[in-house]
Design a protein around this motif. Structure first.
Motif, short mmCIF file in Angstrom:
data_model
loop_
_atom_site.label_atom_id
_atom_site.label_comp_id
_atom_site.label_asym_id
_atom_site.label_seq_id
_atom_site.Cartn_x
_atom_site.Cartn_y
_atom_site.Cartn_z
N GLN A 1 70.50 -38.05 33.70
CA GLN A 1 69.70 -38.37 35.02
C GLN A 1 70.29 -39.92 35.05
OE1 GLN A 1 65.70 -37.75 35.18
NE2 GLN A 1 65.47 -38.47 37.36
N SER A 2 70.24 -40.93 34.05
CA SER A 2 70.57 -42.12 34.27
C SER A 2 72.13 -42.42 34.52
CB SER A 2 69.76 -42.88 33.30
OG SER A 2 70.55 -42.56 31.93
N VAL B 1 68.16 -43.66 27.42
CA VAL B 1 68.49 -42.91 28.40
C VAL B 1 67.85 -42.15 29.12
CG1 VAL B 1 71.29 -42.94 27.56
CG2 VAL B 1 69.78 -40.98 27.21
N VAL B 2 67.83 -41.86 30.32
CA VAL B 2 66.88 -41.00 31.18
C VAL B 2 67.59 -39.66 31.10
CG1 VAL B 2 65.75 -40.25 33.18
CG2 VAL B 2 66.01 -42.88 32.45
N ARG B 3 66.94 -38.60 30.61
CA ARG B 3 67.46 -37.27 30.50
C ARG B 3 66.59 -36.42 31.54
NH1 ARG B 3 67.23 -34.97 24.46
NH2 ARG B 3 68.28 -33.33 25.65
#
Length: 75
Positions: free
Chosen positions: A32-33, A62-64
């Motif tokens: 997502q990031s 990180v954004v998952r």
């Protein structure tokens, strides 16, 4: 050693590079990031990709996606 790696590369490029190196993929997903999360089937394969793609590694958190599911036509 972890089999997972986060890379600042598009998914298709990560797939192509793994295929070229003969590294099999256990799971792959967009982040997502931004970038791609790669999980290799072996720690040796993961280490090979880390060495080859060290300039594209994402360090830190990180954004998952919460419930990512690949589409039916993805392998």
């Amino acid at each position: 050693m972890s089999r997972a790696t986060n890379l600042a590369l598009p998914e298709e490029e990560v797939r192509r590079l793994c295929l070229a190196q003969g590294v099999s993929i256990s799971a792959i997903e967009p982040l997502q990031s931004g970038g791609t999360r790669l999980v290799c089937t072996s720690s040796a394969g993961a280490e090979e990709m880390r060495l080859r793609l060290r300039g594209h590694l994402i360090e830190g958190d990180v954004v998952r996606y919460r419930f990512y599911r690949p589409s039916a036509n993805e392998n």
